[in-house]
Write an enzyme that holds these catalytic residues in place. Structure first.
Site, PDB file in Angstrom:
ATOM      1  N   ASP A 302     -15.300 -38.415   9.167  1.00 30.39           N
ATOM      2  CA  ASP A 302     -15.343 -38.321  10.628  1.00 30.39           C
ATOM      3  C   ASP A 302     -15.204 -39.728  11.213  1.00 30.39           C
ATOM      4  O   ASP A 302     -14.705 -40.641  10.548  1.00 30.39           O
ATOM      5  CB  ASP A 302     -16.650 -37.652  11.074  1.00 30.39           C
ATOM      6  CG  ASP A 302     -16.464 -36.792  12.315  1.00 30.39           C
ATOM      7  OD1 ASP A 302     -16.224 -37.366  13.382  1.00 30.39           O
ATOM      8  OD2 ASP A 302     -16.550 -35.561  12.198  1.00 30.39           O
ATOM      9  N   HIS A 350     -18.508 -38.662  17.842  1.00 31.81           N
ATOM     10  CA  HIS A 350     -18.365 -37.348  17.201  1.00 31.81           C
ATOM     11  C   HIS A 350     -19.029 -37.331  15.831  1.00 31.81           C
ATOM     12  O   HIS A 350     -19.754 -36.390  15.471  1.00 31.81           O
ATOM     13  CB  HIS A 350     -16.866 -37.043  17.092  1.00 31.81           C
ATOM     14  CG  HIS A 350     -16.524 -35.680  16.601  1.00 31.81           C
ATOM     15  ND1 HIS A 350     -16.389 -35.382  15.255  1.00 31.81           N
ATOM     16  CD2 HIS A 350     -16.238 -34.534  17.264  1.00 31.81           C
ATOM     17  CE1 HIS A 350     -16.040 -34.117  15.114  1.00 31.81           C
ATOM     18  NE2 HIS A 350     -15.943 -33.570  16.325  1.00 31.81           N
ATOM     19  N   SER A 531     -16.135 -28.083  15.503  1.00 30.89           N
ATOM     20  CA  SER A 531     -16.679 -29.301  14.882  1.00 30.89           C
ATOM     21  C   SER A 531     -18.186 -29.207  14.702  1.00 30.89           C
ATOM     22  O   SER A 531     -18.743 -29.802  13.775  1.00 30.89           O
ATOM     23  CB  SER A 531     -16.374 -30.521  15.755  1.00 30.89           C
ATOM     24  OG  SER A 531     -15.060 -30.963  15.594  1.00 30.89           O
TER      25      SER A 531
END
Length: 1036
Positions: A302, A350, A531
């Site tokens: 990520d 994120h 996600s």
């Protein structure tokens, strides 16, 4: 060029018609040969294009003696894939076959071969691969519309062995000049008129070679032995003619089999943990029992992680951010931080949120509102974020660091937009998962499903062996999020596999300006997307692995004495088996089980993992890594409880890790077809999986669920091997309200000809179950249904061969050509990683194996390969092929005990013509070098042994991490072989009755020995065909 005229007149029509090829692969062929008014014209163009490509391949062979890629098919109806593959290997003399499709009526591979070899094939259809056959469908239009910023090229199998070779190929591609492109344009004469003019305009009229050369030099290359990837900027997409030239230069290389274009990857952005545990908000049953991921490591790719957020902070250790595989198992949370990207996490990043959802837990030990689902687990970070956004690495670099750090789960909350096909990247992922069967890939399905749009699941959620995750809200019963991407994949497989909460998920928040941010100080944030659902499922997978490692599976209570490491296919099967049907879809769209919106439903661990004392008698049976072959059937019988204490469905799920498929596969991405169905005692008919009324040949995950089974009913679970390229492992979960007694029956459809060895009896010693428990063979026999996995260990099999059903693996009695090199008196043994030496035959013989000495009493993997030619010739030939002949894991015993590696369990016979040179390579893999060799003062190529059958010369010894070679050494041990010139050793001329296939001759057996080698273990066949079976007596 003796073969040239034969090739160009092979057939008046293509052996593989245009429409049949288009059904196999989704490529630019669809556009290159299109004609709106005449199908006959399309077929004529196709035939002419293939004949032209044959000319090109023939010239390549004549001038360079290098192979070209061909599509080779066996269209024999009903012939199983393993038989087709064995026949192709025998005729093509190579094992480097890339499978394309394996169905009842066709089995096809891509192989690199010389045209002269292709011309000699019998009952097989073959065509050369043209450039457009390698290009993914719509690649040309994507370049024209500036939709891609990455081009991937997949290497054909066996053509690129080292990174140096890959680098050389990349340099050759980027340096290809105008002449190369002109040859391509001239070859377009056998294409549609529109495409002919398009290529002429783009590659000749529009292109400025100087500009393109400059642009190509600015592109970023990512190279592995699997593939070559080229990334470029938004500015570069304006020069479409240069990108077309690059694609052509790639697609016309004989070492490259597929070329695809892709967009840059995109990110697919406290009650959720309870929902996936037991379907309720507050009852976190698994946490209450201590099942929280302890002992597990999860890898995550990520944007990075804010390492000083309180959910990851560790005051005792320093997290080292580096592009290396180093890791620290003592760390509280982050054991590894691999910087493929820049190592920086942006505010409200994120990656920090995803990481918190998987493993987050406050450093002060208190319960936090942002606790992860597997809060007891640890994390291996793969940072993909750079200054220009997310960068996609090669699969090996992405997976291997975490695997080395102990991770057996990888979570990926990103995808390639608008790519619904099975791509070269998907192939590389499936290849890694197939080679690492304990490694699970959990990936977000995507956020492009608004409006209930089908085919929006995005690569790499289109892999076969990963588990794709969609998103729901966090309500009881669940509503599918409208944005959650829908299936199926372009080739028709069901995706997503499961769904989990992904709306307004609270987790850790990154803030580079703060240190130690936590619940009360801007340390949390809410996000939505698949996600967010994906890390929840990855965390559940960690708890499932802990469940088996700590031995909870037997009766729902902890018993580490029986713990084991489950296959990824078993973890995936449990997740799928647990899936519960949703109440609906946001936007009021209909949904039902097994549709392309929710897949197998929302994860609920309670429905598949029994916990003692949970007031339920629900039971589960787990089958881990059971092997099955084509034509085999294995059944399991379960009886529903008569008591009313337990109620609930009977659920059965079958999952297997399928071999990697061909990029752009169209109708047969799954290569090994297993079938699952149930029957009910006293009732006719089959209960098929996945809500179908027939067998499922499309997916490698199948589930049958009977919602209300009647007490006292008996069901039989059937697992069948239908179309397999090779023996396949599978995992199976059976859960429900059934009695303790489960019976398993290996109902082999084929009659087993292997005779039992009368000398094969279990020993009376003890076997190690784990570090603290010892049992005997009688105990294993009584518990074989639950502990069959122990038979995968060498020490258990050797002590309990009868219980483990290994009596059929008999040793070959072979003649021996001894290598009688001894250590100098008083010298300590030299230990090496391997050796390579020459063998020259004086008569025809068959290599059967080796004996050798290994220095220490530990497990070593020994691999033996053979190449035609002596060491000097093989070393100078970059296209030299190596045939694997032996692969065994053995335990060393020092200089005093010779270890034999032979027999059908470990080795395949290798025939050697008389008066020929061969190079034999022995590789030994262990925790340290262990192969014992001897030094010859005469140096390299000294004859160390000679008899009437062969001579052997000294060779090289491998040492160090790079396996450097020094000369003048030879193996301590023997070469094991059989000869065919003994008057007392001849095959009989008649036929022998083989119940598997009928009456067959020894000549037939020799042709099909790759598949039917096991028949030689029977007295009936071996005595009839002793030469073919290699059981001739030793020369005196």
């Amino acid at each position: 060029m003796k073969f040239f005229s034969l090739l160009i007149t092979m057939a008046s029509a293509a052996p593989i018609p245009l429409d049949r090829f288009q059904a196999m692969l989704q490529t630019e062929v669809q556009h290159e040969f299109s004609h709106p008014h005449s199908r006959q014209l399309q077929d004529n163009l196709w035939d002419a294009a293939l004949q032209h490509e044959l000319h090109v391949a023939a010239e390549r062979e004549a001038l360079e003696h290098t192979p070209s890629p061909f599509l080779v098919c066996d269209f024999t109806l009903g012939k199983t894939g393993d038989l087709c593959r064995a026949d192709m290997v025998a005729q093509l003399k190579t094992d480097d076959l890339m499978p394309v499709i394996n169905k009842f009526d066709q089995t096809c591979f891509i192989v690199e071969a010389l045209p002269s070899v292709i011309a000699e094939l019998t009952y097989l259809a073959a065509i050369p691969l043209t450039a457009e056959m390698k290009m993914g469908l719509n690649l040309v239009d994507q370049i024209e519309q500036r939709q891609i910023q990455r081009i991937d090229a997949t290497f054909c199998l066996g053509q690129v062995q080292t990174e140096d070779e890959a680098q050389g190929l990349a340099a050759r591609v980027l340096s290809a000049g105008e002449r190369h492109l002109s040859a391509f344009v001239e070859g377009r004469v056998h294409r549609s008129a529109d495409r002919q003019s398009f290529w002429r305009r783009r590659l000749q009229e529009d292109m400025d070679p100087t500009i393109c050369e400059s642009i190509h030099s600015e592109m970023e290359l990512d190279i592995s032995t699997y593939s070559l990837s080229i990334e470029f900027t938004e500015e570069h997409t304006h020069y479409s003619e240069c990108l077309h030239a690059l694609v052509v230069q790639l697609a016309t290389q004989p070492e490259i089999c597929f070329v695809g274009g892709y967009q840059r990857i995109q990110l697919l952005n406290d009650i959720a943990s309870g929902l996936v545990q037991d379907g309720a908000r507050k009852n976190k049953l698994f946490y209450q029992r201590g099942l929280n991921g302890t002992g597990q490591v999860v890898a995550m790719s990520d944007t990075g992680v804010d390492i000083d957020n309180c959910y990851f902070y560790d005051p005792q250790t320093t997290v080292m951010k580096t592009r290396s595989i180093r890791f620290d198992p003592s760390a509280r949370k982050i054991v590894q931080y691999y910087t493929f990207g820049d190592g920086f996490e942006e505010p409200s990043g994120h990656g920090t949120h995803v990481a918190g959802t998987i493993v987050g837990h406050r450093g002060d030990g208190r319960h936090g509102r942002g606790d992860g689902i597997a809060k007891g687990a640890k994390l291996a970070v793969f940072d993909m974020q750079g200054p220009e956004g997310m960068r996609r690495p090669h699969v090996l670099e992405m997976f291997e660091p975490g695997y080395v750090a102990g991770a057996r789960i990888h979570s990926a909350s990103w995808g390639i937009p608008n790519e619904n096909r099975y791509t070269g990247f998907d192939r590389d992922i499936d290849r890694y998962l197939y080679d690492h069967p304990d490694f699970l890939f959990v990936v977000a399905a995507g956020n492009s499903g608004s409006g209930n749009v089908r085919h929006t699941v995005a690569s790499p959620a289109t892999t076969k062996n990963g588990i794709a995750v969609g998103a729901t809200d966090s309500s009881i019963g669940g509503i599918l999020a409208e944005f959650s991407s829908r299936g199926p994949t372009a080739d028709g497989r069901m995706k997503p596999d499961v769904v989990a909460p992904g709306l307004m998920i609270t987790s850790a928040r990154s803030d580079p300006s703060l240190r130690g941010e936590c619940d009360e100080s801007s340390g949390l944030v809410q996000m939505s997307g698949t996600s967010m659902a994906t890390p929840l499922v990855a965390g559940v997978a960690a708890i499932i692995r802990q469940y088996f490692a700590e031995g909870w599976y037997e009766d729902g209570s902890k018993n580490q004495m029986i713990g084991y490491e489950p296959r990824a296919s078993l973890v995936k099967a449990i997740l799928i088996n647990s899936g519960e049907n949703l109440r609906g879809v946001s936007g009021s769209y209909p949904t039902e089980s097994y549709d392309m919106q929710q897949g197998f439903g929302r994860v609920n661990m309670k429905s598949s993992l029994p916990l003692g004392g949970d007031r339920s008698d629900m039971k589960a049976i787990f089958v881990n890594a059971q092997r099955i072959s084509s034509g085999d059937e294995i059944t399991y019988n379960v009886k529903i409880q008569d008591t009313a204490v337990c109620s609930g469905p009977l659920s059965v799920t079958l999952v297997w890790t399928d071999p990697a498929g061909a990029p752009f596969c169209n109708m047969g991405c799954v290569l090994n077809d297993l079938d699952l169905y149930l029957t009910r005692k006293g009732r006719e008919g089959k209960i098929f999986p996945n809500n179908l009324n027939h067998a499922d040949s499309t997916n490698n995950a199948e589930r049958v669920r009977i919602e209300n089974p009647l007490p006292g009913d008996t069901y039989t679970v059937h697992v069948q091997g239908i179309e397999l390229l090779a023996t396949q492992e599978y995992s199976l979960v059976i859960s429900g309200c059934f009695t303790d007694k489960i019976t398993k029956d290996d109902a082999i459809n084929k009659i087993d000809l292997i005779e039992e060895d009368s000398d094969c009896e279990d020993g009376f010693g003890l076997i190690s179950i784990n570090d603290n428990a010892m049992k005997n063979c009688s105990w294993l026999s009584a518990n074989i249904d639950e502990y069959e996995f122990l038979c995968s260990y060498t020490d258990v099999v050797s002590e309990c061969p009868s219980t483990c059903n290994r009596c059929s693996f008999k040793q070959l009695e072979t003649g021996r050509g001894f290598i009688t090199a001894n250590l100098d008196a008083g010298a300590a043994p030299l230990r090496w990683y391997g050796t390579t030496f020459d063998l020259k035959t004086r008569t025809s013989l068959t290599f059967q194996g080796l004996s050798l000495y290994l220095s220490s009493k530990e497990a070593f993997r020994v691999q033996v390969s053979i190449s035609n030619g002596d060491r000097s010739a093989v070393g100078k030939n970059p296209l030299a092929t190596w045939t694997p002949v032996c692969d065994a894991v053995v335990t060393g015993a020092g200089t005093g005990k010779e270890i034999k590696i032979e027999g059908s369990e470990y080795c395949h016979p290798f025939f050697m013509n008389e008066n020929s040179f061969f190079t034999i390579q022995v590789e030994v893999e262990g925790t340290r070098p262990g192969l014992i060799l001897s030094k010859y003062n005469d140096g390299v190529d000294h004859v160390v042994h000679a008899n009437e059958h062969m001579l052997i010369r000294s060779g090289g010894a491998a040492y160090g991490n790079e396996r450097e070679q020094v000369e003048g050494y030879t193996l301590d041990g023997s070469v094991l072989y059989t000869t065919s010139d003994d008057d007392n050793c001849r095959d009989n001329s008649g036929k022998v009755e083989i119940q598997e296939v009928g009456a067959k001759s020894c000549a037939w057996l020799e042709m099909n020995l790759h598949r039917f080698r096991h028949l030689c273990d029977t007295t009936q066949v071996a005595s009839h065909c002793p030469r073919t079976c290699g059981v001739c007596t030793e020369k005196q």
